[in-house]
Design an enzyme around this catalytic site. Structure first.
Site, PDB file in Angstrom:
ATOM      1  N   LYS A 211       7.631  16.688  80.405  1.00 23.00           N
ATOM      2  CA  LYS A 211       7.549  17.544  81.584  1.00 23.00           C
ATOM      3  C   LYS A 211       6.104  17.937  81.857  1.00 23.00           C
ATOM      4  O   LYS A 211       5.531  18.768  81.168  1.00 23.00           O
ATOM      5  CB  LYS A 211       8.375  18.821  81.406  1.00 23.00           C
ATOM      6  CG  LYS A 211       8.577  19.509  82.757  1.00 23.00           C
ATOM      7  CD  LYS A 211       8.819  20.994  82.655  1.00 23.00           C
ATOM      8  CE  LYS A 211       7.644  21.849  82.968  1.00 23.00           C
ATOM      9  NZ  LYS A 211       6.939  21.645  84.220  1.00 23.00           N
TER      10      LYS A 211
ATOM     11  N   CYS B 116      -9.113  25.004  77.780  1.00 25.74           N
ATOM     12  CA  CYS B 116      -8.732  25.979  76.748  1.00 25.74           C
ATOM     13  C   CYS B 116      -9.885  26.242  75.798  1.00 25.74           C
ATOM     14  O   CYS B 116      -9.938  27.282  75.147  1.00 25.74           O
ATOM     15  CB  CYS B 116      -7.522  25.481  75.983  1.00 25.74           C
ATOM     16  SG  CYS B 116      -7.761  23.830  75.301  1.00 25.74           S
TER      17      CYS B 116
ATOM     18  N   GLU C 149       0.081  24.613  71.291  1.00 22.85           N
ATOM     19  CA  GLU C 149      -1.364  24.692  71.565  1.00 22.85           C
ATOM     20  C   GLU C 149      -1.535  25.678  72.705  1.00 22.85           C
ATOM     21  O   GLU C 149      -1.176  25.378  73.840  1.00 22.85           O
ATOM     22  CB  GLU C 149      -1.908  23.318  71.975  1.00 22.85           C
ATOM     23  CG  GLU C 149      -1.808  22.256  70.905  1.00 22.85           C
ATOM     24  CD  GLU C 149      -2.700  22.535  69.712  1.00 22.85           C
ATOM     25  OE1 GLU C 149      -3.665  23.318  69.836  1.00 22.85           O
ATOM     26  OE2 GLU C 149      -2.412  21.989  68.640  1.00 22.85           O
TER      27      GLU C 149
END
Ligand code: NDP
Length: 480
Positions: A173, A282, A248
């Site tokens: 997804k 990130c 994560e």
């Protein structure tokens, strides 16, 4: 005419069972440009059933053959790499140079790297006086990967490749905000030779299809990259069925600049670490810790360098800073700039939306922004903004720098700029984060373990760690 994206289930492009779609915007223009399936549990049931049918034969396929299909898929993407790069920039708002040199380049590298992995190298043997044992790594079954919007194809393939290489069938997804390159990849899966049901790509909203994935009894493991609140929800949902999870999550990464650092290298590294991809990596640093003796000089140089970043249409060559990913995300970032002012911060650069004239006049552009005079404990220095923001914080000595660096709930990555090899090693060991770079930022070796501590995640990715996650380990013992 907007492009209509389809799910990919059991080897075929498939409309959502409900017939429902929603629009997705081009962030640089603010205009809808594609229709995305609003998939739900009915689509998921079809995909899981297809994956279950495909699993026995895929598991029995030699790893080398599975790897060859990943490498073939890499080749097919490479043949269309410019189309993929253009699509990534349209979908995400990032400048073309990043889509080409980072996102699509790395997506291809991910497929090749895992496609050439040696699964047998994960096994171990144990010899004792009376017994000998060995371990086997075997696929789990049907697994899911859920990926975010900031590095769409890069993070999608970073999970898809090890899951397949290890012999699992996958329900994938991508983020509803950036579905296009995952859709383009799904169009190549049959040509690459993947049997029907081995890879299923479902598009839709996290709240519906994402929750359905977490709750599905036949999905045995979930590898997720995204925000910490979503990760927490998945962790809680998955716990009810003892699903394996890899998370994560977010960060509030520090960069530490010591007075003995190579000054110009540190300025360049810090600016890249704060503003690359509009600050939506990130691994970006939102907290820049600077030794007090060079604080003023460093501040002036950093602001000057950041001021020179070219903001503009992501599709125009030479643009360094494109649009943020969505209107909602732009508004979130701008609200954090307001918070920084409320908390007493001094604005040094940027601080507002940028109007880019022409076709991008309604786009979601936010200026590279630098603040100072904000205590390390205030909200702006504790919460992940995930935008083009850097807050400068002076420190007196190494001990204070480490205390500030470790003083958030997150622990994903950190950078240390210093001229002293001993200090670099010492500080790297003292910082609570999964990754530390010394005198550089975001230098990635795909074989190294990757992931965060504390609220930045659970588990590690990277060559061996990802293959370990996507396999069950079995110990076989016999008497001598
Ligand atoms: P989100 O957590 O909002 O979404 C990530 C993915 O999860 C999307 O595909 C999203 O779908 C899906 N999702 C949302 N809700 C659910 C749910 N209830 N159940 C299952 N899936 C769900 O993150 P963002 O996309 O906003 O990505 C940015 C975040 O990702 C930042 O916090 C960033 O730090 C983090 N990140 C971490 C990395 C790391 O390696 N540690 C790397 C890159 C980013 P949808 O988009 O359709 O809502």
């Amino acid at each position: 005419m907007p492009v209509t994206i389809q799910n990919f289930i059991d080897g075929a492009l498939t409309a959502p069972q409900s017939g429902a779609y929603f629009d997705t915007d081009e962030p640089a223009t603010g205009k809808p440009y594609a229709r995305v399936p609003d998939s739900d549990a009915a689509d998921l049931d079809l995909a899981v059933a297809a994956a279950q049918r495909a699993f026995p034969a895929w598991k029995a396929t030699p790893a080398k053959e599975r790897g060859a299909l990943l490498i073939k898929l890499a080749e097919l993407i490479e043949q269309k790499k410019e189309a993929f790069a253009q699509a990534e920039s349209v979908d995400n708002g990032k400048p073309l140079y990043l889509s080409r040199d980072v996102d699509i380049f790395r997506a291809i590298a991910n497929l090749r790297n895992f496609g050439s992995a040696d699964l047998d190298a994960l096994n171990q043997t144990f010899e004792k006086d009376t017994s000998s044992s060995y371990t086997l790594r075997q696929p789990i079954g049907v697994v899911s990967i859920i990926s975010p919007w900031n590095l769409p194809l890069l993070l999608f393939t970073w999970k898809l490749a090890p899951a397949l290489m290890a012999g699992n069938c996958v329900i994938a997804k991508p983020s509803e905000i950036t579905p296009m390159t995952a859709y383009m990849l799904s169009e190549l899966l049959n040509e690459a030779g993947f049997p029907p049901g081995v890879v299923n790509v479902l598009h839709g909203k996290g709240a519906s299809i994402g929750n359905a994935i977490t709750a599905h009894p036949h999905i045995k493991a979930i590898s997720f990259t995204g925000g910490t609140p979503t990760g927490l929800a998945i962790y809680q949902g998955a716990a009810k069925q003892l699903k394996k999870v890899s998370l994560e999550l977010g960060g509030k990464n520090p960069t530490l600049v010591f007075a003995d650092a190579d000054f110009d290298k540190a300025v360049a590294g810090v600016v890249a670490s704060a503003f690359t991809n509009q600050g939506q990596v990130c691994l970006c640093s939102e907290r820049i810790l600077i030794e007090a003796s060079i604080y003023e000089k460093f501040k002036t140089a950093m602001v000057e360098k950041a001021r020179q970043i070219t903001i503009g249409d992501p599709l125009v060559e030479g643009t360094q800073h494109g649009a943020t990913v969505s209107k909602a995300h732009m508004e979130k970032i701008l609200s954090y700039f307001d918070l920084a002012v409320e908390e007493g911060g001094t604005l040094l650069l940027g601080g507002k939306r940028r109007i880019v004239e022409g076709r991008c006049k309604d786009g979601y552009f936010v200026e590279p922004t630098i603040f100072e005079n904000l205590a390390p404990t205030c909200r702006i220095n504790q919460e992940e903004v995930f935008g083009p923001l850097a807050v400068l914080i002076p420190f007196a000595d190494e001990a204070e720098a480490i205390a500030i660096a470790n003083g958030t709930p997150f622990g994903l990555s950190a950078s240390v700029f210093t001229g002293s090899a001993e200090r670099g090693t010492r500080v790297a060991a003292a910082i609570d984060s999964g990754i530390v770079w010394i005198n550089c930022w975001n230098v990635r070796d795909l074989d190294t373990p990757f992931g965060g501590m504390k609220h930045s995640g659970i588990g590690r990715e990277g060559k061996q760690r990802a293959l370990e996650f996507f396999t069950e380990e079995k110990t076989v013992t016999k008497l001598k």
